[in-house]
Write a protein that holds these residues in place. Structure first.
Motif, PDB file in Angstrom:
ATOM      1  N   ARG A 147      26.381  93.743 -46.261  1.00 47.59           N
ATOM      2  CA  ARG A 147      26.482  92.831 -47.410  1.00 47.59           C
ATOM      3  C   ARG A 147      25.114  92.472 -47.968  1.00 47.59           C
ATOM      4  NH1 ARG A 147      29.890  88.129 -44.904  1.00 47.59           N
ATOM      5  NH2 ARG A 147      29.326  89.230 -42.988  1.00 47.59           N
ATOM      6  N   ASP A 150      23.699  80.376 -43.836  1.00 42.32           N
ATOM      7  CA  ASP A 150      22.671  79.382 -43.498  1.00 42.32           C
ATOM      8  C   ASP A 150      21.413  79.484 -44.338  1.00 42.32           C
ATOM      9  OD1 ASP A 150      24.457  78.775 -41.539  1.00 42.32           O
ATOM     10  OD2 ASP A 150      23.231  79.463 -39.854  1.00 42.32           O
ATOM     11  N   GLY A 169      22.853  88.376 -38.252  1.00 41.32           N
ATOM     12  CA  GLY A 169      23.834  89.113 -39.027  1.00 41.32           C
ATOM     13  C   GLY A 169      23.841  88.627 -40.473  1.00 41.32           C
ATOM     14  N   THR A 206      25.242  85.041 -41.026  1.00 44.41           N
ATOM     15  CA  THR A 206      24.313  83.924 -40.868  1.00 44.41           C
ATOM     16  C   THR A 206      23.321  83.876 -42.025  1.00 44.41           C
ATOM     17  OG1 THR A 206      24.535  84.078 -38.485  1.00 44.41           O
ATOM     18  CG2 THR A 206      22.581  82.947 -39.303  1.00 44.41           C
ATOM     19  N   PHE A 213      21.592  81.359 -28.569  1.00 41.33           N
ATOM     20  CA  PHE A 213      22.520  80.596 -29.405  1.00 41.33           C
ATOM     21  C   PHE A 213      22.456  79.122 -29.042  1.00 41.33           C
ATOM     22  CE2 PHE A 213      24.859  82.361 -25.806  1.00 41.33           C
ATOM     23  CZ  PHE A 213      25.394  81.225 -25.217  1.00 41.33           C
ATOM     24  N   ARG A 270      33.704  78.038 -34.357  1.00 44.00           N
ATOM     25  CA  ARG A 270      33.336  79.422 -34.041  1.00 44.00           C
ATOM     26  C   ARG A 270      32.804  79.499 -32.625  1.00 44.00           C
ATOM     27  NH1 ARG A 270      32.163  82.675 -38.766  1.00 44.00           N
ATOM     28  NH2 ARG A 270      32.723  81.435 -40.571  1.00 44.00           N
ATOM     29  N   THR A 300      23.677  98.622 -39.315  1.00 41.17           N
ATOM     30  CA  THR A 300      24.330  98.411 -38.014  1.00 41.17           C
ATOM     31  C   THR A 300      23.296  97.916 -36.994  1.00 41.17           C
ATOM     32  OG1 THR A 300      23.855 100.625 -37.153  1.00 41.17           O
ATOM     33  CG2 THR A 300      25.892 100.367 -38.436  1.00 41.17           C
ATOM     34  N   PRO A 301      23.781  97.246 -35.923  1.00 41.99           N
ATOM     35  CA  PRO A 301      22.853  96.799 -34.883  1.00 41.99           C
ATOM     36  C   PRO A 301      22.110  97.972 -34.238  1.00 41.99           C
ATOM     37  CG  PRO A 301      25.051  95.867 -34.539  1.00 41.99           C
ATOM     38  CD  PRO A 301      25.171  96.819 -35.665  1.00 41.99           C
ATOM     39  N   ILE A 349      23.233  71.649 -34.296  1.00 40.74           N
ATOM     40  CA  ILE A 349      23.969  71.370 -33.065  1.00 40.74           C
ATOM     41  C   ILE A 349      23.032  70.742 -32.041  1.00 40.74           C
ATOM     42  CG2 ILE A 349      25.056  72.529 -31.071  1.00 40.74           C
ATOM     43  CD1 ILE A 349      26.414  74.388 -33.114  1.00 40.74           C
ATOM     44  N   GLU A 375      19.579  86.107 -32.886  1.00 43.00           N
ATOM     45  CA  GLU A 375      19.885  84.681 -33.090  1.00 43.00           C
ATOM     46  C   GLU A 375      21.291  84.444 -33.642  1.00 43.00           C
ATOM     47  OE1 GLU A 375      17.260  81.850 -34.561  1.00 43.00           O
ATOM     48  OE2 GLU A 375      15.465  82.718 -33.693  1.00 43.00           O
ATOM     49  N   GLY A 376      22.129  85.443 -33.627  1.00 48.39           N
ATOM     50  CA  GLY A 376      23.509  85.202 -34.045  1.00 48.39           C
ATOM     51  C   GLY A 376      23.795  85.733 -35.436  1.00 48.39           C
ATOM     52  N   SER A 419      26.731  74.284 -38.846  1.00 45.44           N
ATOM     53  CA  SER A 419      26.124  74.436 -37.521  1.00 45.44           C
ATOM     54  C   SER A 419      24.731  73.799 -37.460  1.00 45.44           C
ATOM     55  CB  SER A 419      26.022  75.917 -37.146  1.00 45.44           C
ATOM     56  OG  SER A 419      25.127  76.580 -38.001  1.00 45.44           O
TER      57      SER A 419
HETATM   58  N1  NAP Z   1      24.852  77.893 -33.325  1.00 46.55           N
HETATM   59  C1  NAP Z   1      24.174  78.992 -33.425  1.00 46.55           C
HETATM   60  O1  NAP Z   1      23.352  79.315 -32.542  1.00 46.55           O
HETATM   61  C2  NAP Z   1      24.345  79.860 -34.608  1.00 46.55           C
HETATM   62  C3  NAP Z   1      23.428  80.883 -34.832  1.00 46.55           C
HETATM   63  C4  NAP Z   1      23.630  81.705 -35.928  1.00 46.55           C
HETATM   64  C5  NAP Z   1      24.722  81.484 -36.756  1.00 46.55           C
HETATM   65  N2  NAP Z   1      25.565  80.490 -36.517  1.00 46.55           N
HETATM   66  C6  NAP Z   1      26.732  80.265 -37.389  1.00 46.55           C
HETATM   67  O2  NAP Z   1      27.551  81.429 -37.286  1.00 46.55           O
HETATM   68  C7  NAP Z   1      28.181  81.660 -38.528  1.00 46.55           C
HETATM   69  C8  NAP Z   1      27.963  83.126 -38.920  1.00 46.55           C
HETATM   70  O3  NAP Z   1      28.457  83.966 -37.919  1.00 46.55           O
HETATM   71  P1  NAP Z   1      29.261  85.284 -38.264  1.00 46.55           P
HETATM   72  O4  NAP Z   1      29.842  85.792 -37.003  1.00 46.55           O
HETATM   73  O5  NAP Z   1      30.132  85.010 -39.411  1.00 46.55           O
HETATM   74  O6  NAP Z   1      28.116  86.248 -38.840  1.00 46.55           O
HETATM   75  P2  NAP Z   1      26.929  87.096 -38.209  1.00 46.55           P
HETATM   76  O7  NAP Z   1      27.172  87.417 -36.804  1.00 46.55           O
HETATM   77  O8  NAP Z   1      25.655  86.441 -38.595  1.00 46.55           O
HETATM   78  O9  NAP Z   1      27.035  88.406 -39.101  1.00 46.55           O
HETATM   79  C9  NAP Z   1      28.148  89.251 -38.962  1.00 46.55           C
HETATM   80  C10 NAP Z   1      27.867  90.518 -39.729  1.00 46.55           C
HETATM   81  O10 NAP Z   1      26.914  91.316 -39.016  1.00 46.55           O
HETATM   82  C11 NAP Z   1      27.179  92.681 -39.270  1.00 46.55           C
HETATM   83  N3  NAP Z   1      27.546  93.316 -38.016  1.00 46.55           N
HETATM   84  C12 NAP Z   1      27.763  92.723 -36.837  1.00 46.55           C
HETATM   85  N4  NAP Z   1      28.116  93.650 -35.919  1.00 46.55           N
HETATM   86  C13 NAP Z   1      28.128  94.827 -36.535  1.00 46.55           C
HETATM   87  C14 NAP Z   1      28.402  96.154 -36.124  1.00 46.55           C
HETATM   88  N5  NAP Z   1      28.718  96.446 -34.853  1.00 46.55           N
HETATM   89  N6  NAP Z   1      28.306  97.139 -37.043  1.00 46.55           N
HETATM   90  C15 NAP Z   1      27.966  96.861 -38.289  1.00 46.55           C
HETATM   91  N7  NAP Z   1      27.693  95.621 -38.742  1.00 46.55           N
HETATM   92  C16 NAP Z   1      27.766  94.614 -37.878  1.00 46.55           C
HETATM   93  C17 NAP Z   1      28.352  92.710 -40.240  1.00 46.55           C
HETATM   94  O11 NAP Z   1      27.788  92.661 -41.552  1.00 46.55           O
HETATM   95  P3  NAP Z   1      28.480  93.257 -42.902  1.00 46.55           P
HETATM   96  O12 NAP Z   1      29.830  92.672 -42.946  1.00 46.55           O
HETATM   97  O13 NAP Z   1      27.552  92.752 -43.972  1.00 46.55           O
HETATM   98  O14 NAP Z   1      28.432  94.734 -42.795  1.00 46.55           O
HETATM   99  C18 NAP Z   1      29.049  91.403 -39.917  1.00 46.55           C
HETATM  100  O15 NAP Z   1      29.887  90.941 -40.935  1.00 46.55           O
HETATM  101  C19 NAP Z   1      27.599  80.675 -39.505  1.00 46.55           C
HETATM  102  O16 NAP Z   1      28.534  79.610 -39.634  1.00 46.55           O
HETATM  103  C20 NAP Z   1      26.356  80.192 -38.822  1.00 46.55           C
HETATM  104  O17 NAP Z   1      26.056  78.864 -39.207  1.00 46.55           O
HETATM  105  C21 NAP Z   1      25.420  79.652 -35.460  1.00 46.55           C
END
Ligand code: NAP
Length: 323
Positions: free
Chosen positions: A221, A195, A188, A191, A148, A288, A238-239, A166, A257-258, A163
């Motif tokens: 989704r 993004d 996920g 992201t 991250f 976040r 799922t993961p 950064i 990668e998040g 983001s």
């Molecule tokens: N700075 C960084 O390094 C970095 C890196 C990446 C992203 N980001 C930022 O992070 C934000 C997105 O993060 P986020 O937390 O909203 O999303 P995310 O982690 O990318 O995705 C979350 C989704 O992953 C799925 N998921 C995660 N764990 C699960 C589990 N145990 N079982 C089933 N599904 C699972 C679900 O999808 P469903 O809801 O579709 O089922 C959940 O809604 C954005 O603003 C992005 O810009 C920053």
């Protein structure tokens, strides 16, 4: 350092990302005068192992030489013959290996070589290229590195979700180099939707690197049309399903990668072997966080990692942690 060790390490590094499910091994053949005659790295799965490639490159000069290998030579017949037999048959006088083979099926190479008159030395050395593969064999699953980019106060996106970016260009360039070494990159759906990333490994001019990891999205989704959909990707609900499928299909080294939702899930699953935190000299004060939920109620229960390395990338710092 023993002659041949840096060359064997470099030969293994050079094939990282191209050998799974086999380990990225390197081998150097050193002549009696201490000169490095040849090197070899593991070919893609089904192809020759590092020792065989190095022996082929050395030809007749292998007779009486020393073979330095980053992993104990295998002693079993898989898709290729045992390397221990090939080394003995080629007339290698001495074998120096840097890591013992944790795979019971393949171990025994050192014993075979000794029983066939080859001097064998174990020279324990950390082989970076082998760490994910070793973790995957030890745990019987893919090895996960969680990556991250965060502000120094621990935020991966601002309050409004922005983001990008950064970290600066040197850190982002390092991420692209790193992606090319992995079997797969996971993000996920959050992201993928927010993004619209391409998740490719690119050179600074934007062209694609030779090696590209598999692109994997986790969640239910639907991902709208964009970079990912244009280039093609895999999606798992799922993961656990993603990690199991990748393992069954031969992946050993994956980068998560998040975002925070997926990172939290893989930490909770207990599968994160390494953390790569790119820390930027920024303060956000809100937004976040790296991890979405509390992992421990009290400090004594915090997930503890050991420091693997620290390096400066432009104005940012890469902190590498290991289990
Ligand atoms: N700075 C960084 O390094 C970095 C890196 C990446 C992203 N980001 C930022 O992070 C934000 C997105 O993060 P986020 O937390 O909203 O999303 P995310 O982690 O990318 O995705 C979350 C989704 O992953 C799925 N998921 C995660 N764990 C699960 C589990 N145990 N079982 C089933 N599904 C699972 C679900 O999808 P469903 O809801 O579709 O089922 C959940 O809604 C954005 O603003 C992005 O810009 C920053």
């Amino acid at each position: 350092m023993t002659v041949g060790i840096p060359e064997a390490l470099a030969a293994g590094e050079a094939v990282r990302g191209a050998t799974s499910p086999n380990p990225p091994v390197g081998c150097a053949i050193v002549g009696p005068g201490g000169e490095v005659i040849a090197t070899g790295g593991t070919s893609p799965a089904g192809g020759p192992h590092a020792e065989i490639n190095a022996l082929r490159a050395a030809g007749d000069r292998a007779r009486g030489a020393t073979a330095v290998v980053t992993l104990e030579p295998c002693n079993h017949t898989g898709r290729t013959g045992p390397c221990s037999h090939a080394l003995a048959e080629a007339g290698i006088r001495k074998v120096v290996y840097l890591t013992a083979d944790p795979n019971p099926q393949a171990a025994g190479g050192a014993d075979y070589l000794r029983s066939h008159g080859v001097e064998v030395t174990f020279a324990p050395t950390r082989v970076d290229a082998l760490q994910p593969w070793l973790a995957s064999v030890r745990h019987g699953r893919v090895s996960v590195t969680a990556k991250f980019a965060a502000t120094v106060d621990g935020f991966t996106a601002a309050v409004d979700g922005t983001s990008q970016w950064i970290t600066g260009s040197a850190a982002r360039e390092h991420v692209h180099e790193d992606r090319a070494l992995r079997d797969a990159i996971l993000v996920g759906t959050g992201t993928a939707i927010a993004d619209n990333p391409s998740l490719t490994a690119r050179y600074p001019d934007g062209t694609l690197r030779e090696r590209q990891p598999r692109r994997v999205v986790v969640g239910k989704r639907k991902v709208p049309e964009g970079n990912l959909t244009r280039l093609g990707f895999e999606q798992y609900p799922t993961p656990q399903e993603a990690l199991d499928t990748l393992w069954e299909q031969g992946a050993r080294d994956v980068l998560v990668e998040g975002g925070a939702g997926l990172l939290t899930s893989v930490v909770e699953l207990g599968v994160v072997d390494r953390i790569q935190a790119y820390v930027a000299p920024l303060l956000l004060g809100g937004g976040r966080p790296v991890v979405q939920r509390a992992l421990a109620g009290t400090l004594a229960d915090a997930r503890r990692y050991t420091l693997g390395g620290v390096r400066t990338l432009g104005d940012d710092v890469l902190i590498e942690l290991e289990r």
